[in-house]
Design a protein around this motif. Structure first.
Motif, short mmCIF file in Angstrom:
data_model
loop_
_atom_site.label_atom_id
_atom_site.label_comp_id
_atom_site.label_asym_id
_atom_site.label_seq_id
_atom_site.Cartn_x
_atom_site.Cartn_y
_atom_site.Cartn_z
N ILE A 46 0.81 -1.23 0.00
CA ILE A 46 0.00 0.00 0.00
C ILE A 46 0.85 1.29 0.00
O ILE A 46 0.59 2.19 -0.79
N PHE A 50 1.16 4.40 -3.89
CA PHE A 50 1.10 5.84 -4.12
C PHE A 50 1.61 6.25 -5.49
O PHE A 50 1.02 7.04 -6.20
N LEU A 341 -8.86 -3.73 3.24
CA LEU A 341 -7.62 -3.04 2.88
C LEU A 341 -7.73 -2.34 1.53
O LEU A 341 -7.01 -1.40 1.24
N GLY A 344 -8.52 1.35 2.03
CA GLY A 344 -7.38 2.21 2.27
C GLY A 344 -6.61 2.51 1.00
O GLY A 344 -6.28 3.66 0.72
N ALA A 345 -6.39 1.46 0.20
CA ALA A 345 -5.64 1.66 -1.04
C ALA A 345 -6.41 2.58 -1.98
O ALA A 345 -5.82 3.42 -2.67
N ALA A 347 -8.62 4.88 -1.04
CA ALA A 347 -8.65 6.23 -0.47
C ALA A 347 -7.38 7.00 -0.83
O ALA A 347 -7.43 8.19 -1.10
N LEU A 348 -6.25 6.30 -0.87
CA LEU A 348 -4.99 6.96 -1.24
C LEU A 348 -5.06 7.54 -2.64
O LEU A 348 -4.35 8.46 -2.98
N GLY A 350 -7.90 8.68 -3.86
CA GLY A 350 -9.07 9.54 -3.91
C GLY A 350 -10.34 8.84 -4.34
O GLY A 350 -11.26 9.46 -4.88
N LEU A 351 -10.40 7.51 -4.11
CA LEU A 351 -11.60 6.78 -4.50
C LEU A 351 -12.25 6.23 -3.23
O LEU A 351 -11.56 5.74 -2.34
N VAL A 352 -13.55 6.33 -3.12
CA VAL A 352 -14.25 5.76 -1.98
C VAL A 352 -15.23 4.72 -2.48
O VAL A 352 -16.11 5.04 -3.29
N GLY B 38 -3.57 1.35 5.67
CA GLY B 38 -4.87 1.24 5.04
C GLY B 38 -5.99 1.92 5.81
O GLY B 38 -7.04 2.16 5.27
N VAL B 43 -3.88 6.63 5.89
CA VAL B 43 -4.10 7.27 4.59
C VAL B 43 -3.80 8.76 4.68
O VAL B 43 -3.04 9.31 3.88
N ARG B 46 -0.11 9.50 5.01
CA ARG B 46 0.65 9.32 3.77
C ARG B 46 0.42 10.49 2.81
O ARG B 46 1.34 10.92 2.11
N LEU B 47 -0.81 11.00 2.80
CA LEU B 47 -1.07 12.17 1.95
C LEU B 47 -0.25 13.36 2.44
O LEU B 47 0.31 14.12 1.64
N GLU B 50 3.51 12.89 1.66
CA GLU B 50 3.76 13.13 0.24
C GLU B 50 3.90 14.62 -0.03
O GLU B 50 4.84 15.07 -0.71
N LYS B 278 -6.71 16.16 -2.68
CA LYS B 278 -6.55 14.73 -2.40
C LYS B 278 -7.27 14.34 -1.10
O LYS B 278 -7.85 13.27 -1.02
N ASP B 281 -10.97 14.19 -1.84
CA ASP B 281 -11.31 13.00 -2.60
C ASP B 281 -11.32 11.75 -1.73
O ASP B 281 -12.10 10.82 -1.94
N ALA B 282 -10.40 11.71 -0.77
CA ALA B 282 -10.33 10.54 0.10
C ALA B 282 -11.38 10.59 1.20
O ALA B 282 -11.47 9.69 2.02
#
Lengths: 517, 316
Positions: A46, A50, A341, A344-345, A347-348, A350-352, B38, B43, B46-47, B50, B278, B281-282
């Motif tokens: 994960i 990025f 999981l 989480g991946a 969301a990184l 920007g997708l829900v 996760g 999350v 990490r944003l 970055e 970002k 979006d999250a």
């Protein structure tokens, strides 16, 4: 249909397809390493995801998820050490077959079953996801409570011999699941003031210990015994021919269909997961095998190399993979810890996950769904290559070196789940306990199911009683909770059937004794 | 004579502080996330890392996951870490309550707040098919008979927000704990619970998708995404704000320069438009509260929850 095409155009970009193939390859490897599993692989991956575009990252994850569930069968068959928890039951008949010189056959059955289970589940995800999601929603607290009881009851059929020991084992699993901060009462239980136990015994390490470390002890025992008897250390089985005969394929079709159906149903229900699916499928296949094949000429005993005993859990665990995405993609509710999981991946990037995904990012949503289909198609040939090359190489390592290596990998896997040294002790401790249980002939299966289902069972029963204001009749209310009634009846059958069989057996032996007198 | 000595000292200390400001950071900064990869803290961290690494040059903010004990293992690790500014905790409001509720071995005073980057107000959510269209319907029904409310667990901030409503307006609830958000969502969307106490961050997308309805939000102003949803205060619930927070904290003893540097770094991150997009979006609302303002946030949260923990016998 347009959307499925949209999904395929997204997936068929070379870079995405390539990631999917890498994922399948990596998943098979990760799955076949005891102590490593898809959760650990995701935790490692994960952070790197990025740097990749969302569709590539997710394609890779889909590949790992599907293939890890299949890869676990390879060491289960070859050395009786399951690569992942989902291959726990494959060890029994798989390794028995391998010891008879049919390792290739066993591997082939495992992979074919995985591919078929996965394909059926991918089709279900693609075609029926919206319908099935509404079924998942019918599962409330009461239904979930009944589901956990059904799951625990599925081990009754597996208890050959001492039922009391089986119940003892289940009780042990349930008791261990009560350790930690109770979400129902808000008080800590059996934590002995240890910070590490507040959330309970960490789950991945204890599983790694129960099936990985314990299997290492088992191998060690074999080694020591072999040396004491001054025998040549037993060679690992040769892989040999992987060809499956037409009659075997025809014979396995009903097992595949039943097991894939069980896997699909359980996969889409949040909280149940792969372990419950393999137990129920294995139990079903065992009943059918005993009725139709056992005792015939040329047929092995159940538990001693029956092909159904490999086909059932392997088809079921791969059927869970795609179907666990049904509630995730359509509602945003993860079907199990691995599909969680994905949240989480995503969301990184920007997708829900949830209904909005299909309107806002339809390309990605449909890409994930067709990726499950594609990765199962890829899995067959990739698995063949992996078994022929990597596995053949790995299993030529001397057995004593292998034992140390597996132990190391198990402890590493346990540690890397949270980077906490405490996990290593948990894995070692669980390994010792599981080994002692084996020595005293206490079955491990009920303990593992108790452990997996314990906290969900407790919370859902407590919440059901809270809704009914303390009335236990809520579980058998045919008007408001018909699903619960049906599942409890099925659970009751699982308990009563062996008892009836035992009674009939007793009566038969009584009468035969009577005539001889 | 004295003047020149004083001048010398002042100049010298100024020089030293400016030198030490340049000296930090000399190596990578560990951002400890006390949860597995996760999750929402992971999350967001990490944003942030970055975005932050664009401004840091040679050194980097490195996210390191130390999970265990529901976050306490990692939190305790930072509490006991060398206060040199290179170990930062991704802090959540649970740090305030863990010592009292779960017997965590640290105390909130073991940390210096750096800055907050996300506030998550509590909402009351009901199924889309619920008979309650407004918060008034909801309160009226709750006054008749306790409603079944899904929460993340007994003793969580969400459970306590319900208890706070009992203290303030006297309505009672029947709490239905379930650890994962997925299970709670299943219970609410499927209509098995009457409603839920959820953080806005989790509830938002599902309300936008139309599977659940938000009746009220516990923040001082209405949410821009839901202009029709009243605040708790507007609904007469007597609680101005109930929000969990996410931010950075360092172990006590960390130099003021480091704290200021990190606080400024988070501010730079916050002002980055790409980062804001970002986060949105999250599903997170990006915000920024500097060290002082974060401290007062922590204090007011503490003042809010401590009486509830004590009155309801939740303390260990």
């Amino acid at each position: 249909m347009d959307q499925i095409v949209l999904g395929f155009t997204e997936l068929l970009q070379p870079s995405v397809l390539m990631m999917l193939a890498i994922g399948v390859f990596a998943g098979l490897i990760v799955g076949s390493i005891p102590g490593m599993n898809e959760n650990i692989a995701f935790a490692v991956f994960i952070p790197f995801s990025f740097s990749l575009p969302a569709e590539q990252a997710l394609a890779l994850m889909v590949g790992i998820y599907c293939a890890a569930a299949a890869g676990g069968a390879i060491p289960a068959i070859m050395i009786r050490v399951p690569g992942t928890a989902s291959a726990l039951l494959t060890t029994v008949n798989g390794n028995a077959m391998a010891r008879k010189g049919q390792a290739g056959q066993a591997l082939s059955i495992a992979m074919t079953s995985s591919v078929l289970g996965g394909l059926l589940s991918a089709l279900v995800l693609l075609v029926f996801a919206p319908v099935l999601a509404t079924i998942a929603l019918r599962f409330g607290y009461v239904e979930n409570a009944a589901l956990t009881i059904l799951g625990l009851s599925s081990v009754v059929g597996l208890l050959s011999g001492n039922v009391l020991k089986g119940i003892l084992s289940a009780a042990l699993g349930l008791l261990i699941s009560t350790i930690g901060f109770s979400q129902v009462t808000g008080y800590p239980r059996y934590t002995f003031g240890s910070v590490n136990l507040i959330e309970g015994i960490p789950f991945v390490p204890i599983l790694v210990g129960l099936f990985g470390v314990a299997a290492v002890f088992d191998l060690l025992q074999d080694q020591i015994k072999g040396r004491r008897d001054n025998n040549e250390s037993e060679k690992l089985p040769e892989i040999g021919s992987m060809h499956l005969g037409r009659s075997l394929i025809c014979r396995l079709v009903p097992t595949w269909l039943t097991s894939a159906t069980i896997g699909n149903l359980i996969g889409m229900l949040p909280g149940a997961g792969m372990l419950m699916a393999i137990y129920i499928a294995y139990d079903q296949a065992g009943r059918r095998f005993r009725k139709k094949f056992e005792g015939r000429a040329g047929e092995p005993k159940w538990d001693d190399g029956a092909p159904e005993g490999i086909a059932a859990p392997e088809a079921a665990n791969n059927a869970v993979t795609a179907s666990s995405m049904v509630p995730l993609l359509s509602l945003g509710i993860p079907g199990n810890s691995t599909s969680a999981l994905f949240i989480g991946a995503m969301a990184l990037h920007g997708l829900v996950p949830g209904p909005l995904l299909f309107t806002q990012h339809a390309d990605i949503a449909w890409m994930i769904m067709v990726a499950f289909l594609a990765c199962n198609i890829l899995m067959g040939p990739v698995a063949y290559i992996v078994i022929r090359t990597v596995s053949r190489l790995v299993f030529s390592i001397p057995k004593n070196v292998m034992v140390g290596l597996i132990l190391l990998l198990c402890l590493l896997g346990a540690y890397s789940d949270g980077n906490n040294l405490f996990n290593v002790w948990v894995a070692l401790g669980a390994g010792v306990v599981a080994y002692l249980m084996k020595v005293s002939n206490i079955p491990l299966g009920p303990a593992i199911l108790g452990l997996v289902l314990g906290s969900q069972m407790e919370a859902s029963i407590a919440n059901s009683l809270s809704i009914s204001r303390g009335s236990w009749f809520v579980f058998i209310d045919p008007v408001n909770h018909p699903i619960s009634v049906a599942m409890l009846l099925l659970a009751a059958v699982m308990w009563i059937a062996p008892i009836l069989r035992g009674l009939r057996h007793l009566r038969a032996s009584y009468f035969s004794a009577g005539t001889s007198n | 004579m004295y003047k020149s000595i004083v001048l010398g000292v002042v100049l010298g200390s100024g020089l030293i502080s400016s030198v030490s400001a340049q000296d930090y950071p000399m190596k990578n900064i560990d951002l400890v996330v006390p949860f597995a990869p996760g999750g929402s803290v992971d999350v967001t961290s990490r944003l942030i890392a970055e975005a932050a690494n664009q401004y840091l040059g040679d050194v980097k903010v490195v996210v390191s996951n130390r999970a265990g004990g529901g976050g306490i293992v990692g939190q305790n690790f930072v509490a006991n870490a060398n206060p040199d500014g290179y170990t930062v905790l991704a802090m959540t409001s649970s740090v305030v309550t863990n010592p009292q509720l779960k017997g965590a071995p640290y105390s909130i005073e073991d940390f210096i707040p750096v800055a907050a980057y996300n506030l998550d107000p509590e909402v009351i959510a009901v199924p889309a098919s619920s008979p309650f269209d407004t918060i008034e319907d909801f309160v009226a029904a709750a006054e008749e008979d306790p409603l079944n409310m899904a929460v993340a667990g007994i003793g969580t901030s969400h459970h306590m927000s319900g208890l706070a409503l009992t203290s303030s307006v006297g309505i009672e609830f029947n709490y239905m704990p379930a650890q994962g958000f997925g299970e709670q969502l299943q219970a609410v969307v499927g209509g098995h619970a009457d409603g839920a106490f959820w953080p806005m961050g989790e509830a938002m997308v599902h309300a936008q998708a139309g599977t659940v309805r938000i009746l009220a939000v516990a923040s001082d102003a209405r949410d821009a995404n839901f202009p029709d949803v009243p605040t708790f205060e507007e609904s007469g619930l007597g609680i101005p704000v109930w929000a969990t927070f996410r931010g950075w904290a360092v172990p006590r003893g960390t130099s003021e320069e480091s704290v200021t540097f990190l606080s400024e770094l988070l501010k730079q991150v916050y002002e980055d438009e790409k980062y804001q997009q970002k986060m949105t979006d999250a599903g997170f609302d990006a915000t920024y509260r500097d060290a002082t303002s974060f401290q007062s946030l922590i204090t007011s949260y503490t003042d809010q929850v401590v009486p509830i923990i004590e009155d309801n016998g939740l303390a260990r």
